[in-house]
Design a protein around this motif. Structure first.
Motif, short mmCIF file in Angstrom:
data_model
loop_
_atom_site.label_atom_id
_atom_site.label_comp_id
_atom_site.label_asym_id
_atom_site.label_seq_id
_atom_site.Cartn_x
_atom_site.Cartn_y
_atom_site.Cartn_z
N THR A 36 -48.37 -4.67 4.44
CA THR A 36 -48.09 -5.82 5.32
C THR A 36 -47.32 -5.14 6.57
OG1 THR A 36 -45.69 -6.32 4.36
CG2 THR A 36 -47.49 -7.65 3.55
N ILE A 39 -49.96 -5.55 11.15
CA ILE A 39 -50.89 -6.79 11.05
C ILE A 39 -51.70 -7.02 12.28
CG2 ILE A 39 -51.04 -9.21 10.91
CD1 ILE A 39 -48.24 -9.19 9.54
N ALA A 108 -44.70 -5.64 14.57
CA ALA A 108 -45.47 -6.04 13.50
C ALA A 108 -46.85 -5.31 13.36
CB ALA A 108 -45.67 -7.31 13.23
N SER A 154 -41.31 -20.30 13.44
CA SER A 154 -40.84 -19.07 12.98
C SER A 154 -39.46 -19.03 12.64
CB SER A 154 -40.89 -18.07 14.31
OG SER A 154 -39.72 -18.38 15.08
N SER A 155 -39.15 -17.66 12.23
CA SER A 155 -37.78 -17.52 11.56
C SER A 155 -36.89 -17.72 12.99
CB SER A 155 -37.54 -16.29 10.78
OG SER A 155 -37.84 -15.11 11.67
N GLU A 276 -51.21 -18.91 10.05
CA GLU A 276 -50.36 -18.16 9.35
C GLU A 276 -50.24 -16.67 9.58
OE1 GLU A 276 -48.80 -19.73 6.92
OE2 GLU A 276 -49.62 -21.62 6.67
N LEU A 277 -51.54 -16.29 10.04
CA LEU A 277 -51.41 -14.55 10.28
C LEU A 277 -50.39 -14.18 11.65
CD1 LEU A 277 -54.75 -13.29 10.00
CD2 LEU A 277 -53.06 -13.09 8.26
N LEU A 279 -47.88 -16.08 12.33
CA LEU A 279 -46.50 -16.52 12.01
C LEU A 279 -45.97 -15.50 11.14
CD1 LEU A 279 -44.22 -18.61 11.53
CD2 LEU A 279 -45.25 -19.35 9.47
N GLN A 280 -46.83 -14.75 10.30
CA GLN A 280 -46.46 -13.59 9.45
C GLN A 280 -46.14 -12.47 10.39
OE1 GLN A 280 -49.55 -12.35 6.44
NE2 GLN A 280 -48.19 -10.56 5.99
N ALA A 281 -46.85 -12.11 11.22
CA ALA A 281 -46.52 -11.13 12.19
C ALA A 281 -45.22 -11.28 13.08
CB ALA A 281 -47.61 -10.90 13.26
N ASN A 283 -42.61 -13.41 12.15
CA ASN A 283 -41.50 -13.35 11.36
C ASN A 283 -41.19 -11.89 10.87
OD1 ASN A 283 -40.99 -15.95 11.29
ND2 ASN A 283 -41.98 -16.60 9.48
N GLN A 284 -42.19 -11.05 10.66
CA GLN A 284 -41.82 -9.55 10.42
C GLN A 284 -41.46 -8.90 11.44
OE1 GLN A 284 -45.33 -7.62 8.43
NE2 GLN A 284 -44.96 -5.83 9.56
#
Length: 321
Positions: A36, A39, A108, A154-155, A276-277, A279-281, A283-284
Motif C-alpha cells: 500500500t 498507489i 502516497a 477523508s481523515s 475508494e482508491l 480516498l485511500q491515497a 488518507n495514506q
C-alpha cells in the motif's frame, strides 16, 4: 441534482470499460502483495522497484472557491507538491489546502493531474462534489457539512483545536484603541456568514450581539456601514495581521482569538469509479504528512505569533468531552 447525477452516471458507465482492466489489476496486485505504499489513481499499485507502466494520467476535477488563478501561477514552473508559500502572505486557505491535497496524493504515490474548478462559494463547491460535477472538494470543510450518502470523507486535514480565527474590525474602529478581553467583546456586535455554522457557534459563544449575513459581500458591506463591529477571519501570515478587502483594511483585536470546534476534511464524489482508491491515497498521504510536517502551520490556521493570545471560547475543551 438527481437529473445531473443520472447524466453523469450514464457517462461513467460508458467509461467503465476503459477503467475495468486497471481496476481489476489493482485488486489482483493488492490481494497478492498487500502493498500500500505506492498507489496509482489508475487502480494499479506499483512497487517502487518496478518500471513505471505506460498508462494515461487521470484527471481529477477539484472544486475550490476562487483559487484557479493562484493555482496556475504557483504551478507554472514547478510541480504542485514542490510549492512552498512565502514566509509572509495572505493566500486563501482553500488554495493552500489544494496544495496539501496534491502533496498527500504525491506522498502516497498516486498518479494524477489536478484540474481546478473555480466556484463562486464554498457551499457551491460542496454541491458540485455531491452532484458529481467535481471529483474532490479541494478546500476542506467541517464534518457536519459532509453528506455521507453522496461523498466519501477523508481523515482530518485540520485536526481538533487547530483552527483559530481573529476578531477583525475596520482598521479605524475605536475598539482598536482599547485592550480587549472576554467582557469587553460582549459589548461588540459580531457578524458572520449564515452558512458558516461553526463560525456562528463561536460568535454566539463570545457575544450576545451576533448577526449573520447571506453572503460574504453582505458581511463586508455591513462592517463598512458600521452596522456590525467585527467578524471572524483567518489570520494571514503577515506580521501586522492586516487584511484588505475591496480597499478596506481590517485589523484583529490584539490579544484575543477564538478556536473553532471540529475537524476539517476533503470530500470525494462517492460515485466516482475509483472513489475508494482516491480516498485511500489521500488518507495514506495525510497520515505521513502529519508525521513529517506541520500541516496546520502550512495552511496558516494558527500563526506562531498569535498562539499565546487569549482564547475567548472553550471550543476545544467542549469538543474533547
Amino acid at each position: 441534482m438527481n437529473r445531473r447525477r443520472n447524466q453523469l452516471s450514464q457517462k461513467r458507465q460508458y467509461l467503465w470499460a476503459k477503467n475495468l482492466l486497471s481496476s481489476w489489476l489493482f485488486g489482483l496486485v493488492l490481494a497478492s502483495t498487500g502493498h500500500t505504499q505506492s498507489i496509482s489513481i489508475e487502480g494499479l499499485i506499483k512497487p517502487q522497484q518496478h518500471q513505471r507502466a505506460e498508462t494515461q494520467q487521470h484527471v481529477l476535477k477539484v472544486a475550490v472557491h476562487k483559487s484557479k488563478a493562484l493555482w496556475q501561477a504557483a504551478t507554472a514552473t514547478q510541480a504542485c507538491y514542490e510549492y512552498q508559500p512565502p514566509v509572509q502572505h495572505n493566500l486563501t486557505r482553500g488554495f493552500l489546502e489544494v496544495m496539501i491535497l496534491c502533496r498527500a496524493l504525491h506522498t502516497a504515490g498516486a498518479e494524477f493531474k489536478i484540474e481546478i474548478v473555480d466556484t463562486p462559494s464554498h457551499a457551491r463547491a460542496i454541491r458540485m462534489v455531491e452532484s458529481g460535477a467535481a471529483d474532490i472538494l479541494g478546500e476542506t470543510t467541517w464534518l457536519r457539512n459532509a453528506n455521507p450518502n453522496e461523498v466519501l470523507i477523508s481523515s482530518a486535514v485540520i485536526r481538533l483545536g487547530k483552527l483559530e480565527k481573529g476578531l477583525y474590525t475596520k482598521a479605524e474602529h475605536p475598539a482598536q484603541q482599547q485592550v480587549q478581553d472576554a467582557q469587553s467583546v460582549q459589548g461588540l456586535r459580531g457578524i458572520t456568514v449564515d452558512f458558516w455554522k461553526t463560525d456562528r457557534k463561536a460568535l454566539e459563544d463570545i457575544t450576545p450581539l451576533s448577526y449573520s449575513a447571506a453572503a460574504f459581500d453582505n458581511l463586508h458591506n455591513m462592517l463598512v456601514a458600521g452596522r456590525a463591529d467585527f467578524t471572524l477571519f483567518k489570520f494571514p501570515q503577515s506580521q501586522d495581521l492586516s487584511i484588505d478587502i475591496h480597499g478596506q483594511r481590517y485589523l484583529p483585536l490584539k490579544g484575543v482569538k477564538v478556536q473553532l470546534m471540529g475537524t476539517r476534511h476533503f470530500l470525494i464524489d462517492k460515485q466516482h469509479l475509483q472513489a475508494e482508491l482516491i480516498l485511500q491515497a489521500i488518507n495514506q498521504g495525510l497520515e505521513q504528512l502529519h508525521q513529517t510536517m506541520d500541516v496546520e502551520d502550512f495552511i496558516g490556521s494558527a500563526p506562531l505569533w498569535v498562539r499565546d493570545w487569549q482564547v475567548l471560547n472553550n471550543a476545544f475543551t467542549e469538543s474533547s468531552k
